[in-house]
Design an enzyme around this catalytic site. Sequence first.
Site, PDB file in Angstrom:
ATOM      1  N   TYR A 108       0.795  -1.225   0.000  1.00  0.00           N
ATOM      2  CA  TYR A 108       0.000   0.000   0.000  1.00  0.00           C
ATOM      3  C   TYR A 108       0.829   1.276   0.000  1.00  0.00           C
ATOM      4  CZ  TYR A 108      -3.317  -3.568   1.418  1.00  0.00           C
ATOM      5  OH  TYR A 108      -4.072  -4.708   1.467  1.00  0.00           O
ATOM      6  N   HIS A 113      -8.053   0.149  -6.259  1.00  0.00           N
ATOM      7  CA  HIS A 113      -7.230  -0.475  -5.216  1.00  0.00           C
ATOM      8  C   HIS A 113      -5.790  -0.018  -5.383  1.00  0.00           C
ATOM      9  CE1 HIS A 113     -10.481  -3.106  -4.020  1.00  0.00           C
ATOM     10  NE2 HIS A 113     -10.734  -3.240  -5.307  1.00  0.00           N
TER      11      HIS A 113
END
Length: 145
Positions: free
Chosen positions: A24, A101
């Site tokens: 991330y 995402h």
Amino acid sequence: MRNRVEVMHGVNLDILGRRAPEHYGTITLQELELKIKRFAHGLQLEVRFFQTNHEGEFVEHLHRLPEVADAALLNPGAWTHYSYAIRDALEIAGLPAVEVHLSDIGSREEWRRHSVLEGIAIGAVSGKGPDGYLEALEMLKQALG
């Protein structure tokens, strides 16, 4: 002019910056939202943000979406892979939506490779980090005409 986009972040997105930076990155949710706001401004889109770790709140927010937005940009987090309640609520909202995402869900664990939003969202962007939000906003800008 139809230009209002609701950016909805789901479960665990509030701890960006502390969670698995290999997937991330190190950006926090606040930093990400600032970047998204800049992207949106460049596209003449107006954005609002929502984040919750409670699936029912996410669903209820989708129910109210047509009153406050013309389109949605969704990162439901893990709910992407199993929440048919969110899928149904998005379908009920009836607004163009793009799923995004930060990580590449297609190259991660097997259970992450399936999205229940497929077929409801007009598009999906995965694995492009924060820049994926720009691509998602561009899709929505085009859909809003």
